[in-house]
Design a protein around this motif. Sequence first.
Motif, mmCIF file in Angstrom:
data_model
loop_
_atom_site.group_PDB
_atom_site.id
_atom_site.type_symbol
_atom_site.label_atom_id
_atom_site.label_comp_id
_atom_site.label_asym_id
_atom_site.label_seq_id
_atom_site.Cartn_x
_atom_site.Cartn_y
_atom_site.Cartn_z
ATOM 1 N N GLU A 57 -8.365 6.341 -1.661
ATOM 2 C CA GLU A 57 -8.447 7.141 -0.439
ATOM 3 C C GLU A 57 -7.100 7.232 0.283
ATOM 4 N N CYS A 58 -6.125 6.457 -0.175
ATOM 5 C CA CYS A 58 -4.806 6.452 0.465
ATOM 6 C C CYS A 58 -3.860 7.337 -0.337
ATOM 7 N N LEU A 59 -3.554 8.509 0.203
ATOM 8 C CA LEU A 59 -2.706 9.465 -0.494
ATOM 9 C C LEU A 59 -1.308 8.902 -0.735
ATOM 10 N N ALA A 60 -0.777 8.170 0.224
ATOM 11 C CA ALA A 60 0.557 7.589 0.068
ATOM 12 C C ALA A 60 0.600 6.660 -1.139
ATOM 13 N N TYR A 61 -0.464 5.913 -1.341
ATOM 14 C CA TYR A 61 -0.547 5.000 -2.492
ATOM 15 C C TYR A 61 -0.594 5.779 -3.806
ATOM 16 N N ARG A 62 -1.386 6.839 -3.832
ATOM 17 C CA ARG A 62 -1.500 7.631 -5.060
ATOM 18 C C ARG A 62 -0.159 8.256 -5.439
ATOM 19 N N ILE A 63 0.575 8.718 -4.440
ATOM 20 C CA ILE A 63 1.899 9.299 -4.691
ATOM 21 C C ILE A 63 2.838 8.232 -5.247
ATOM 22 N N ALA A 64 2.812 7.042 -4.623
ATOM 23 C CA ALA A 64 3.684 5.948 -5.071
ATOM 24 C C ALA A 64 3.359 5.516 -6.495
ATOM 25 N N CYS A 65 2.083 5.529 -6.853
ATOM 26 C CA CYS A 65 1.692 5.140 -8.214
ATOM 27 C C CYS A 65 2.277 6.083 -9.256
ATOM 28 N N GLU A 66 2.366 7.361 -8.920
ATOM 29 C CA GLU A 66 2.949 8.328 -9.852
ATOM 30 C C GLU A 66 4.455 8.149 -9.988
ATOM 31 N N ALA A 67 5.086 7.738 -8.898
ATOM 32 C CA ALA A 67 6.546 7.586 -8.902
ATOM 33 C C ALA A 67 6.986 6.253 -9.489
ATOM 34 N N GLU A 68 6.193 5.211 -9.271
ATOM 35 C CA GLU A 68 6.573 3.872 -9.724
ATOM 36 C C GLU A 68 5.342 3.120 -10.257
ATOM 37 N N PRO A 69 5.234 2.936 -11.580
ATOM 38 C CA PRO A 69 4.073 2.280 -12.195
ATOM 39 C C PRO A 69 3.794 0.873 -11.663
ATOM 40 N N GLU A 70 4.826 0.157 -11.190
ATOM 41 C CA GLU A 70 4.627 -1.211 -10.698
ATOM 42 C C GLU A 70 3.776 -1.252 -9.430
ATOM 43 N N THR A 71 3.589 -0.098 -8.798
ATOM 44 C CA THR A 71 2.780 -0.029 -7.576
ATOM 45 C C THR A 71 1.387 -0.601 -7.812
ATOM 46 N N LYS A 72 0.807 -0.303 -8.946
ATOM 47 C CA LYS A 72 -0.558 -0.737 -9.253
ATOM 48 C C LYS A 72 -0.682 -2.246 -9.464
ATOM 49 N N LYS A 73 0.439 -2.921 -9.668
ATOM 50 C CA LYS A 73 0.407 -4.361 -9.939
ATOM 51 C C LYS A 73 0.394 -5.200 -8.661
ATOM 52 N N LYS A 74 0.572 -4.571 -7.527
ATOM 53 C CA LYS A 74 0.689 -5.294 -6.264
ATOM 54 C C LYS A 74 -0.679 -5.585 -5.632
ATOM 55 N N LEU A 75 -0.726 -6.665 -4.848
ATOM 56 C CA LEU A 75 -1.896 -6.895 -4.015
ATOM 57 C C LEU A 75 -1.959 -5.799 -2.973
ATOM 58 N N ARG A 76 -3.147 -5.517 -2.469
ATOM 59 C CA ARG A 76 -3.317 -4.428 -1.513
ATOM 60 C C ARG A 76 -4.005 -4.934 -0.249
ATOM 61 N N LEU A 77 -3.365 -4.710 0.880
ATOM 62 C CA LEU A 77 -3.984 -5.011 2.168
ATOM 63 C C LEU A 77 -4.432 -3.698 2.780
ATOM 64 N N TYR A 78 -5.748 -3.521 2.886
ATOM 65 C CA TYR A 78 -6.295 -2.300 3.476
ATOM 66 C C TYR A 78 -6.442 -2.492 4.984
ATOM 67 N N LEU A 79 -5.864 -1.565 5.745
ATOM 68 C CA LEU A 79 -6.002 -1.606 7.199
ATOM 69 C C LEU A 79 -6.781 -0.383 7.674
ATOM 70 N N PRO A 80 -7.824 -0.572 8.485
ATOM 71 C CA PRO A 80 -8.560 0.576 9.036
ATOM 72 C C PRO A 80 -7.646 1.406 9.926
ATOM 73 N N MET A 81 -7.587 2.708 9.677
ATOM 74 C CA MET A 81 -6.795 3.622 10.492
ATOM 75 C C MET A 81 -7.609 4.898 10.709
ATOM 76 N N PRO A 82 -8.694 4.805 11.486
ATOM 77 C CA PRO A 82 -9.564 5.971 11.707
ATOM 78 C C PRO A 82 -8.871 7.048 12.529
ATOM 79 N N MET A 83 -9.248 8.293 12.296
ATOM 80 C CA MET A 83 -8.672 9.405 13.057
ATOM 81 C C MET A 83 -9.477 9.610 14.337
#
Length: 245
Positions: A57-83
């Motif tokens: 659901e995080c577009l910034a993450y999806r973009i980073a995954c395409e640019a740098e494969p190591e992105t997927k290897k990292k731990l992920r901290l999800y922060l609620p950011m409602p609109m």
Amino acid sequence: MAGRFDLAGVGPGDPELMTIKTIRAIKACQILVLPIGSPELKKPELEEGEEETFAKECLAYRIACEAEPETKKKLRLYLPMPMIKEKKLLKEIHDAGAKKAAELLEKGKNLVFLTLGDPTVYSTGIYIYKRLKKMGYQGEIFSGIPSFCAVAARLEIPLAENRQELHVLPASYGIEEKLKLPGTKVLMKTGKKMAQVKAVLKEEGQQAKMVMNCGLDGEKIYKCTEEIPEDAGYFSIVIAKEKEK
């Protein structure tokens, strides 16, 4: 020794527009901080492994995954950011996000918050970054290409020339008077207000162009006000100029 909290822009959408600095920051960190707008995420959550519960659901993450494969290897901290616009509730949400990030920083972990475009332009990450800075943690902001600069490039038009003024405006807040400003107006967050924006543009006799989903799948370019659909999506940037005399 406490870790560092960096705020990094991934650019407007095209993975090739991500900066080398942001890629280096991703490689160097242990945890990626991802803003999540889903109401299903009630509180900050740390996740590891390949499940990626909210990552898609995080577009910034999806973009980073395409640019740098190591992105997927990292731990992920999800922060609620409602609109939402309720200031008190947003403060509580941002305070909770900063508190969770601080707990991880105290364990010596380096965190990188990924955000669309540039972190200094309407970025949710800046609220967490400012809180952690006040708490004494170290970190840096890594610039990304702003969406409106990428849109102007796609439209092959200048944002400003000679003495022309440039105004970057959130279209969701009282746009009528702002469109009367001289020079070039960049309208962000226009989606739900498009019908109103088009009516004001027509009344003011201004020319407008728009790109929706710039650099992403489903990108669409509109070369005049009349072409712009009233049901344009959230990632739509309008560039309005006074008609040439």
